[in-house]
Design a protein around this motif. Structure first.
Motif, PDB file in Angstrom:
ATOM      1  N   PRO A   1      -2.850  11.532  -1.676  1.00 46.00           N
ATOM      2  CA  PRO A   1      -1.522  11.176  -2.206  1.00 46.00           C
ATOM      3  C   PRO A   1      -0.415  11.454  -1.203  1.00 46.00           C
ATOM      4  N   PHE A   2       0.604  10.601  -1.219  1.00 41.35           N
ATOM      5  CA  PHE A   2       1.737  10.702  -0.289  1.00 41.35           C
ATOM      6  C   PHE A   2       3.017  10.682  -1.108  1.00 41.35           C
ATOM      7  N   GLY A   3       3.807  11.736  -0.972  1.00 36.24           N
ATOM      8  CA  GLY A   3       5.076  11.782  -1.696  1.00 36.24           C
ATOM      9  C   GLY A   3       5.686  13.151  -1.529  1.00 36.24           C
TER      10      GLY A   3
ATOM     11  N   TRP B   1      12.717  -1.151   5.023  1.00 35.02           N
ATOM     12  CA  TRP B   1      12.525  -2.003   6.206  1.00 35.02           C
ATOM     13  C   TRP B   1      11.713  -1.324   7.294  1.00 35.02           C
ATOM     14  N   ASN B   2      11.363  -0.048   7.118  1.00 37.14           N
ATOM     15  CA  ASN B   2      10.744   0.648   8.259  1.00 37.14           C
ATOM     16  C   ASN B   2       9.241   0.375   8.391  1.00 37.14           C
ATOM     17  N   PHE B   3       8.571   0.098   7.258  1.00 37.07           N
ATOM     18  CA  PHE B   3       7.163  -0.313   7.291  1.00 37.07           C
ATOM     19  C   PHE B   3       7.019  -1.463   6.293  1.00 37.07           C
TER      20      PHE B   3
ATOM     21  N   ASN C   1      11.057   6.775  10.024  1.00 36.48           N
ATOM     22  CA  ASN C   1       9.868   7.151   9.272  1.00 36.48           C
ATOM     23  C   ASN C   1      10.251   8.322   8.384  1.00 36.48           C
ATOM     24  N   CYS C   2      10.048   8.160   7.079  1.00 32.97           N
ATOM     25  CA  CYS C   2      10.500   9.219   6.171  1.00 32.97           C
ATOM     26  C   CYS C   2       9.756  10.530   6.416  1.00 32.97           C
ATOM     27  N   SER C   3       8.552  10.456   7.004  1.00 31.22           N
ATOM     28  CA  SER C   3       7.814  11.698   7.243  1.00 31.22           C
ATOM     29  C   SER C   3       7.871  12.131   8.713  1.00 31.22           C
TER      30      SER C   3
HETATM   31  C1  LIG Z   1      -0.360   5.155   9.211  1.00 30.38           C
HETATM   32  C2  LIG Z   1       0.439   5.607   8.074  1.00 30.38           C
HETATM   33  C3  LIG Z   1       1.902   5.488   8.285  1.00 30.38           C
HETATM   34  C4  LIG Z   1       2.602   6.127   7.201  1.00 30.38           C
HETATM   35  C5  LIG Z   1       4.069   6.031   7.279  1.00 30.38           C
HETATM   36  C6  LIG Z   1       4.620   6.459   6.017  1.00 30.38           C
HETATM   37  C7  LIG Z   1       6.066   6.282   5.939  1.00 30.38           C
HETATM   38  C8  LIG Z   1       6.638   6.013   4.815  1.00 30.38           C
HETATM   39  C9  LIG Z   1       8.055   5.825   4.715  1.00 30.38           C
HETATM   40  O1  LIG Z   1       8.796   5.962   5.694  1.00 30.38           O
HETATM   41  O2  LIG Z   1       8.491   5.546   3.610  1.00 30.38           O
END
Ligand SMILES: CCCCCC/C=C/C(=O)O
Ligand SMILES: NC(=O)C1=CN([C@@H]2O[C@H](COP(=O)(O)OP(=O)(O)OC[C@H]3O[C@@H](n4cnc5c(N)ncnc54)[C@H](OP(=O)(O)O)[C@@H]3O)[C@@H](O)[C@H]2O)C=CC1
Length: 502
Positions: A461-463, A168-170, A302-304
Motif C-alpha cells: 500500500p502507498f499513502g 501531472w507528475n505521473f 514526486n510526492c514521495s
Molecule cells: C515506480 C513507482 C513510482 C512511484 C511514484 C509515486 C508518486 C506518486 C505521486 O507523486 O503522487
C-alpha cells in the motif's frame, strides 16, 4: 530494461505520432459540449502540442450518466471476475504493443525524460494493470463466525461510479494506480486528468475500448479543476472519488463530498519527506546514491521525493561531497535525449514557483546547483537550511531541491523528521539494527525505507499519515478494497420461524 533509441529516433517518433484531442465518453471521442478547447504545450520547448476539449459540467453529467448506465446494465460490473481479468490482460498487451508511442507522448506532454518514461512509467503502468487483473479472480468473500442457526456472508461489491482525479507528475502511472483496481473491481470510471497532461489517459481509454472494456465503463473528461474536477466532486451520482494531488485541492474534495452526497473520498497528497542519515550510517557513497535518486528523480516532482536531508554533523561534509559526485552523472537537457536524467518541469508557472523558493535561500546556502535553463529546467539543487521552521524545510517545493538540516543525535533527527504537517514517506540510514527498528517505528509516515530509498511496488500500500493521505491507500490489495463496498448477507438456517433473525 527497454532498449532505448537515439534522440534523433525519438524526435522522429514525436513528429509522427497522432495525439488524441477529444474527451472519451461512452466509447467514443467527443468534443466538449460547449465546443471549447485549450492548448496543451510541450513544457520543454513551450511549443503547442495539441488543442484539447475543454469540458465542463455538462460533459461531466453526460459521462457520469453513461458510466451509471454501464454500471447498472452489468456489462462490466456483473461480468465474472475472470472475464474482467481477460479484458484487462488484453489491455496490458495492447499497452505493451504501443509502449514506445505512449512513452514519447508522456515525455512530450509532461517534460519527463524519455529514459524514465521508457524504463519506469510505461512498464510500471502495464505491470500495475496486470497485477490487478491477475488478482481479481483470486479474491474470496468471507463467512462470519456467527452461529449454527445462521450464516452471515460478507461480500465485496463494486463501489459503483468512481471519479478519478489525476495529477501531472505521473500521468500514466497514477491513471494505472487508480483504474487498475477500480476496473478490476467492476466499477465504472470517469477520469479527470490534469489539464497539463491529458494525452496518455485519452490514448489508454481508446486502447481499453479496443481491448473490450464496454462503452461507458471508462470515460476521460478533459479540462480544468474548477470546470471538470469540481462538478465531478460534487456530483450526486458519483459514489466515490480517488484523488492524487496537492493537500489544498484534496481538502476541496472533502468539502464537495460533504456538500453533496457524502461520497467516499480517498486522497493521496503532498509530502515533505525526510531522509535521516545517522553518524553510524554505513557506506556513505551508497547512501548518497539513494539520496540523489530520492531527491532528484522525476525532477523532484514526486510526492514521495526526499526533500529534507536530516544528517548528523559528524558525517555531513562527507555525505554532501558524495552527493555532489553522484549528481554530476545526472545530465539536464532535452527530455527526448535518452542520456538525460533531468528533464523539464511541468510548466513555466511551476518553474517560477520553484525558482521563487530558490530565491529564499540564505546567502551562500546553496551548496550545489541552482542554475536554470530554457525557462522550465532547474538543476538538482542542495540548500543548507538552519532551522526546520524555514519555509524551505516546511513547504512542498515539488522541484529538484533538497534542503539539508544538521542534527546532533538520533532523538533530534527523529523529532525533526516528524516535525512536519505531512507523513507520506521517510527513510533512515544507520548501521545500528536497534536504531533502525526504533527509528522505523517512530517515523510517522505511510512508507519508511531503511538503508535504502524506494517507492515500494505494486504489492504494497502507498499513502500517507497526517495531511498526506486520507481514506485509503493506492496499490496492494488494500487498493482493491477501497473500490468496493462491504455487504453482509444473513441467511436463516433454522426450520423454526421463532428462531429466525428478527
Ligand atoms: C515506480 C513507482 C513510482 C512511484 C511514484 C509515486 C508518486 C506518486 C505521486 O507523486 O503522487
Ligand atoms: N501528491 C502529488 O502527487 C502531487 C502534488 N502536487 C502538489 O500540488 C502543487 C500544485 O500542483 P497542482 O497541479 O495545482 O495540483 P492540484 O492538486 O491542484 O491538481 C491535481 C488535480 O486536481 C485538479 N484540481 C485542481 N483544482 C481543483 C478544484 N478546485 N476542484 C477539483 N479539482 C481540482 C487538477 O486539475 P487541473 O490541474 O487540470 O486544473 C488536477 O487534475 C504542486 O506544486 C505540488 O506541490 C501536485 C501534483 C501531484
Amino acid at each position: 530494461m527497454t532498449d532505448l533509441l537515439t534522440a534523433e529516433e525519438y524526435a522522429a517518433i514525436a513528429a509522427s505520432i497522432s495525439l488524441p484531442t477529444a474527451a472519451f465518453i461512452d466509447g467514443a471521442f467527443r468534443p466538449a459540449a460547449a465546443g471549447k478547447t485549450f492548448v496543451t504545450v510541450n513544457p520543454a520547448t513551450g511549443a503547442p502540442l495539441a488543442e484539447i476539449a475543454a469540458c465542463g459540467a455538462e460533459d461531466v453529467d453526460f459521462a457520469v450518466a453513461k458510466a451509471r448506465d454501464a454500471f447498472e446494465n452489468g456489462s462490466w460490473s456483473k461480468l465474472p471476475p475472470r472475464e474482467r481479468k481477460d479484458v484487462l490482460i488484453r489491455l496490458a498487451k495492447l499497452l505493451t504493443r504501443n509502449a514506445r508511442e505512449l512513452a514519447v507522448m508522456e515525455s512530450l506532454d509532461s517534460g519527463k525524460t524519455i529514459f524514465d518514461c521508457e524504463q519506469v512509467d510505461v512498464p510500471e503502468t502495464i505491470d500495475c494493470l496486470k497485477w490487478h487483473a491477475e488478482t481479481i479472480d483470486k479474491l474470496y468473500d468471507q463467512v462470519a463466525p456467527a452461529s449454527d442457526d445462521h450464516m452471515a456472508v460478507v461480500v465485496r461489491e463494486p463501489a459503483g461510479v468512481v471519479g478519478l482525479v489525476l495529477p501531472w507528475n505521473f500521468p500514466l502511472l497514477m491513471l494505472a494506480w487508480k483504474i487498475g483496481p477500480a476496473l478490476a473491481a467492476g466499477c465504472s470510471v470517469v477520469v479527470k486528468p490534469a489539464e497539463e497532461s491529458s494525452l496518455t489517459a485519452l490514448r489508454v481509454a481508446e486502447l481499453a475500448h479496443e481491448a473490450g472494456v464496454p462503452r461507458g465503463v471508462f470515460n476521460v473528461v478533459t479540462g480544468t479543476g474548477p470546470e471538470v474536477g469540481e462538478p465531478l466532486g460534487r456530483h450526486l451520482d458519483v459514489d466515490m472519488i480517488s484523488f492524487t494531488g496537492s493537500t489544498e485541492t484534496g481538502r476541496h474534495f472533502l468539502r464537495y463530498a460533504a456538500d453533496s452526497n457524502l461520497k467516499n473520498v480517498v486522497l493521496e497528497m503532498g509530502g515533505k519527506n525526510p531522509c535521516v542519515v545517522l553518524e553510524d550510517a554505513e557506506n556513505l557513497d551508497r547512501v548518497a546514491a539513494h539520496v540523489v535518486n530520492g531527491a532528484f528523480w522525476n525532477m523532484g516532482e514526486n510526492c514521495s521525493a526526499v526533500s529534507r536531508l536530516i544528517v548528523h554533523h559528524a558525517v555531513k561534509d562527507r555525505l554532501v561531497e558524495r552527493i555532489m559526485a553522484h549528481v554530476r552523472e545526472w545530465r539536464m537537457g532535452d527530455p527526448l535525449d535518452p542520456a538525460c536524467r533531468v528533464g523539464a518541469l511541468i510548466s513555466k508557472a511551476h518553474f517560477d514557483k520553484v525558482c521563487g523558493y530558490l530565491a529564499k535561500a540564505e546567502k551562500g546556502a546553496i551548496l550545489m546547483g541552482g542554475a536554470t535553463a530554457n525557462g522550465t529546467q532547474v538543476e538538482p539543487t542542495m540548500i543548507d537550511v538552519a532551522s526546520n521552521d524555514n519555509v524551505l524545510a516546511r513547504d512542498e517545493i515539488f522541484g529538484p531541491v533538497l534542503s539539508i538540516l544538521t542534527v546532533g543525535s538520533f532523538e533530534e533527527a527523529i523529532a525533526t523528521a516528524n516535525d512536519t504537517d505531512y507523513g507520506l514517506a521517510a527513510s533512515l540510514f544507520t548501521g545500528n539494527a536497534k536504531r533502525a527498528l526504533r527509528g522505523a517505528r517512530a517515523l510517522r509516515a505511510g512508507t519508511v525505507t531503511v538503508n535504502c530509498f524506494g517507492e515500494g511496488d505494486i504489492t504494497t500500500p502507498f499513502g500517507g499519515y497526517k495531511q498526506s493521505g486520507f481514506g485509503g491507500r493506492d496499490n496492494g490489495i488494500q487498493a482493491h478494497d477501497q473500490y468496493t463496498q462491504l455487504k453482509t448477507i444473513w441467511l436463516d438456517l433454522t426450520d423454526d420461524l421463532d428462531e429466525a433473525v428478527a
